[in-house]
Design a protein around this motif. Structure first.
Motif, PDB file in Angstrom:
ATOM      1  N   GLU A 182      -1.315   5.240   1.069  1.00 43.72           N
ATOM      2  CA  GLU A 182      -0.115   5.818   0.476  1.00 43.72           C
ATOM      3  C   GLU A 182      -0.060   5.464  -1.009  1.00 43.72           C
ATOM      4  OE1 GLU A 182       3.575   5.356   2.498  1.00 43.72           O
ATOM      5  OE2 GLU A 182       2.655   5.336   4.486  1.00 43.72           O
ATOM      6  N   THR A 183       0.591   6.325  -1.789  1.00 44.65           N
ATOM      7  CA  THR A 183       0.655   6.121  -3.238  1.00 44.65           C
ATOM      8  C   THR A 183       1.560   4.942  -3.576  1.00 44.65           C
ATOM      9  OG1 THR A 183       0.335   8.492  -3.568  1.00 44.65           O
ATOM     10  CG2 THR A 183       1.174   7.232  -5.448  1.00 44.65           C
ATOM     11  N   PHE A 184       1.136   4.150  -4.549  1.00 44.99           N
ATOM     12  CA  PHE A 184       1.947   3.020  -4.994  1.00 44.99           C
ATOM     13  C   PHE A 184       3.258   3.516  -5.592  1.00 44.99           C
ATOM     14  CE2 PHE A 184      -2.427   1.185  -5.518  1.00 44.99           C
ATOM     15  CZ  PHE A 184      -2.301   0.168  -4.579  1.00 44.99           C
ATOM     16  N   ASP A 185       4.315   2.672  -5.481  1.00 48.91           N
ATOM     17  CA  ASP A 185       5.590   2.996  -6.114  1.00 48.91           C
ATOM     18  C   ASP A 185       6.235   1.708  -6.615  1.00 48.91           C
ATOM     19  OD1 ASP A 185       6.718   1.700  -3.923  1.00 48.91           O
ATOM     20  OD2 ASP A 185       7.182   3.581  -2.865  1.00 48.91           O
ATOM     21  N   GLU A 186       7.531   1.776  -6.935  1.00 46.06           N
ATOM     22  CA  GLU A 186       8.240   0.628  -7.482  1.00 46.06           C
ATOM     23  C   GLU A 186       9.066  -0.099  -6.435  1.00 46.06           C
ATOM     24  OE1 GLU A 186       8.074  -0.513 -10.763  1.00 46.06           O
ATOM     25  OE2 GLU A 186       6.377   0.884 -10.812  1.00 46.06           O
ATOM     26  N   ASP A 187       8.809   0.176  -5.158  1.00 47.39           N
ATOM     27  CA  ASP A 187       9.607  -0.445  -4.097  1.00 47.39           C
ATOM     28  C   ASP A 187       8.687  -1.165  -3.123  1.00 47.39           C
ATOM     29  OD1 ASP A 187      11.854  -1.130  -2.677  1.00 47.39           O
ATOM     30  OD2 ASP A 187      11.981   0.785  -1.607  1.00 47.39           O
ATOM     31  N   LYS A 194       6.017  -0.176  -1.852  1.00 45.34           N
ATOM     32  CA  LYS A 194       4.612   0.111  -2.148  1.00 45.34           C
ATOM     33  C   LYS A 194       4.212  -0.407  -3.537  1.00 45.34           C
ATOM     34  CE  LYS A 194       3.879   2.084   1.743  1.00 45.34           C
ATOM     35  NZ  LYS A 194       2.992   1.437   2.740  1.00 45.34           N
ATOM     36  N   MET A 195       4.892  -1.434  -4.004  1.00 43.36           N
ATOM     37  CA  MET A 195       4.585  -2.042  -5.298  1.00 43.36           C
ATOM     38  C   MET A 195       3.148  -2.578  -5.283  1.00 43.36           C
ATOM     39  SD  MET A 195       5.555  -2.994  -8.342  1.00 43.36           S
ATOM     40  CE  MET A 195       7.352  -2.993  -8.326  1.00 43.36           C
ATOM     41  N   PRO A 196       2.314  -2.230  -6.287  1.00 42.65           N
ATOM     42  CA  PRO A 196       0.937  -2.730  -6.323  1.00 42.65           C
ATOM     43  C   PRO A 196       0.899  -4.232  -6.654  1.00 42.65           C
ATOM     44  CG  PRO A 196       1.409  -1.451  -8.285  1.00 42.65           C
ATOM     45  CD  PRO A 196       2.595  -1.308  -7.408  1.00 42.65           C
ATOM     46  N   LYS A 197       0.349  -5.031  -5.737  1.00 41.29           N
ATOM     47  CA  LYS A 197       0.246  -6.479  -5.917  1.00 41.29           C
ATOM     48  C   LYS A 197      -1.224  -6.859  -6.039  1.00 41.29           C
ATOM     49  CE  LYS A 197       4.596  -7.869  -5.608  1.00 41.29           C
ATOM     50  NZ  LYS A 197       5.249  -8.673  -6.659  1.00 41.29           N
ATOM     51  N   THR A 222      -6.255  -4.905  -5.579  1.00 40.18           N
ATOM     52  CA  THR A 222      -4.833  -4.554  -5.514  1.00 40.18           C
ATOM     53  C   THR A 222      -4.515  -3.793  -4.233  1.00 40.18           C
ATOM     54  OG1 THR A 222      -4.696  -4.419  -7.927  1.00 40.18           O
ATOM     55  CG2 THR A 222      -2.986  -3.279  -6.679  1.00 40.18           C
ATOM     56  N   PHE A 223      -3.391  -4.209  -3.593  1.00 40.48           N
ATOM     57  CA  PHE A 223      -2.886  -3.555  -2.391  1.00 40.48           C
ATOM     58  C   PHE A 223      -1.363  -3.497  -2.495  1.00 40.48           C
ATOM     59  CE2 PHE A 223      -6.727  -5.897  -1.426  1.00 40.48           C
ATOM     60  CZ  PHE A 223      -7.547  -4.902  -0.916  1.00 40.48           C
ATOM     61  N   CYS A 224      -0.746  -2.646  -1.686  1.00 41.37           N
ATOM     62  CA  CYS A 224       0.703  -2.514  -1.775  1.00 41.37           C
ATOM     63  C   CYS A 224       1.387  -3.698  -1.096  1.00 41.37           C
ATOM     64  CB  CYS A 224       1.171  -1.186  -1.176  1.00 41.37           C
ATOM     65  SG  CYS A 224       1.120  -1.106   0.620  1.00 41.37           S
ATOM     66  N   THR A 236      -1.300  -2.236 -14.734  1.00 40.84           N
ATOM     67  CA  THR A 236      -2.157  -1.095 -15.092  1.00 40.84           C
ATOM     68  C   THR A 236      -1.960   0.044 -14.104  1.00 40.84           C
ATOM     69  OG1 THR A 236      -3.812  -2.563 -16.054  1.00 40.84           O
ATOM     70  CG2 THR A 236      -4.524  -0.334 -15.466  1.00 40.84           C
ATOM     71  N   VAL A 237      -1.950  -0.296 -12.818  1.00 43.06           N
ATOM     72  CA  VAL A 237      -1.745   0.729 -11.793  1.00 43.06           C
ATOM     73  C   VAL A 237      -0.354   1.339 -11.918  1.00 43.06           C
ATOM     74  CG1 VAL A 237      -1.536   1.138  -9.308  1.00 43.06           C
ATOM     75  CG2 VAL A 237      -3.408  -0.274 -10.186  1.00 43.06           C
TER      76      VAL A 237
END
Length: 345
Positions: free
Chosen positions: A41-46, A48-51, A58-60, A115-116
Motif C-alpha cells: 500500500e502507498t505510504f501516507d502521513e498516518d 502508513k507513515m514510512p519508518k 523503509t516500511f510502513c 525522502t519517501v
C-alpha cells in the motif's frame, strides 16, 4: 532518478517554445519507492507513515506494529514465562533480515523516511489522472488538437500523420478549448431553452389528459345513474351511448397521447445530448465534445413539431342529455332515448 522513465508525471521544460515533455514511469516509480514492500500500500502521513529501520530499509508503521504484535504473540505462546505481551521483541528486516530489538514505543519513535514522504507529496501534486497518452506513439501525451480530423494528437503525430503541409491545422489543446467551448455553450443554451419549451408543453398535455379522464368519469356516472332505473329495457341503448362517448374521448386521448409521446421522446433526446455535452465539456474531452456537439446539432435541426393542447382539446367537454318527462314513456322511445353531445370550440 537521472534516467527519464515512462507514463505518469509530465514536467514541461523551462523553454516555453519547446513543446517536448519529460515523462516518468510513475507506476513503476510508485511500486518501487512509494509503496510498503510488505502490504504493497502507498505510504501516507498516518498509519502508513514510512519508518526507516537501522539497516536503512523503509516500511510502513502499520506493518512494523503488526510484526511487533505477531512476534510478541509468538513469544507469549512459546513459554508460560510471559503472561502478557513482552515489552520488547526482536523483529527482522524483511529485506536484509537484520535484527532489531525494540518495544512498541520504540517502533513509534523510529525515524520517518523524509525522502519517501517528499516523493509521495510530489507525485500527488503532479495530477497524474489529467494526463492522456497517444495510443499510436507510446508514452506521448496528447497536448495538441487537429482541427480537420477533430481529434487530439501528440507531438509525434504533428510531424508524422498530421502535417500542416498536408492540410492539417494543429493547435494547442488549450487553444482548441478556448475556441470551441463558446460554441458548445451556445448549443447547450439552445438545448436548455428547447427542453424547457418541451417541458411546458408536456405539462399542459398531461393536464389536458387528466381533464379528459375527469370528464369521462363524470359522464359515466351520469349515464349509469340514468339507466339504472330502466336497465332491463335500455341495456342495448346504454351500450350504444357509452360506446359513442368512449369513441370521441379516445380520439381526443389519442390526439394528446401522440403529442405527449412525441414531447417525451424529444425531451429525453435533448436531455441525453445535453448531459453528454456537459460531460465532454467538464472532462475537456475534445473528441467527445465534437462528436457529441455534432449529434446535439443534428437533434436540434431535426424537424419535429410538438404541439401543445389545442383550443379544441382545452375546451372539449362531454355531457349526457335527456328529457326526464320521457321516463313514463321510455319503453316506447327506448330506441332513440338519450344522446351524448360533444362540445368543440
Amino acid at each position: 532518478f537521472n534516467q527519464p522513465m515512462e507514463t505518469g508525471v509530465v514536467i514541461p521544460t523551462p523553454d516555453k517554445n519547446n513543446k517536448k515533455n519529460l515523462v516518468f514511469d510513475e507506476e513503476r516509480f510508485e511500486d518501487t519507492f512509494l509503496k510498503c514492500l510488505i502490504c504493497r500500500e502507498t505510504f501516507d502521513e498516518d498509519e502508513k507513515m514510512p519508518k526507516m529501520l537501522p539497516c536503512h530499509h523503509t516500511f510502513c508503521l502499520d506493518c512494523l506494529k503488526q510484526m511487533f504484535r505477531v512476534e510478541g504473540e509468538f513469544r507469549r505462546n512459546l513459554t508460560s514465562a510471559f503472561r502478557s505481551m513482552p515489552v520488547a521483541v526482536k523483529i527482522s528486516c524483511p529485506t536484509c533480515r537484520e535484527g532489531l530489538i525494540a518495544s512498541e514505543a520504540e517502533i513509534l519513535r523510529l525515524p520517518n523516511d523524509h525522502t519517501v514522504r517528499e516523493l509521495v507529496a510530489f507525485v500527488r501534486c503532479t495530477g497524474k489522472p489529467d494526463v492522456a497518452y497517444c495510443k499510436k506513439h507510446q508514452m506521448q501525451p496528447l497536448n495538441f488538437f487537429c482541427e480537420p480530423c477533430i481529434t487530439p494528437v501528440c507531438r509525434d503525430c504533428t510531424v508524422i500523420d498530421h502535417k500542416e503541409k498536408n492540410g492539417h491545422i494543429v493547435m494547442n489543446v488549450e487553444e482548441a478549448l478556448h475556441k470551441y467551448v463558446p460554441v458548445l455553450d451556445e448549443t447547450l443554451t439552445e438545448m436548455e431553452s428547447e427542453e424547457k419549451t418541451l417541458h411546458d408543453k408536456r405539462m399542459a398535455l398531461e393536464k389536458a389528459s387528466d381533464n379528459l379522464e375527469q370528464i369521462q368519469k363524470e359522464l359515466g356516472v351520469q349515464i349509469r345513474q340514468t339507466f339504472d332505473r330502466i336497465r332491463d329495457a335500455i341495456d342495448e341503448r346504454e351500450r350504444e351511448l357509452y360506446t359513442a362517448a368512449e369513441h370521441e374521448i379516445d380520439k381526443k386521448r389519442q390526439e394528446i397521447s401522440d403529442q405527449l409521446e412525441l414531447a417525451l421522446n424529444r425531451e429525453e433526446t435533448f436531455k441525453s445530448e445535453r448531459m453528454k455535452l456537459n460531460t465532454a465539456k467538464e472532462t475537456k474531452n475534445i473528441a467527445a465534445m465534437f462528436s457529441n456537439h455534432q449529434s446535439a446539432r443534428e437533434a436540434l435541426m431535426e424537424k419535429v413539431t410538438v404541439h401543445g393542447p389545442s383550443r379544441a382539446i382545452r375546451d372539449f367537454a362531454v355531457s349526457f342529455q335527456f328529457n326526464s318527462r320521457q321516463e313514463n314513456n321510455i319503453r316506447h322511445y327506448i330506441s332513440n332515448f338519450g344522446d351524448v353531445t360533444f362540445k368543440n370550440a
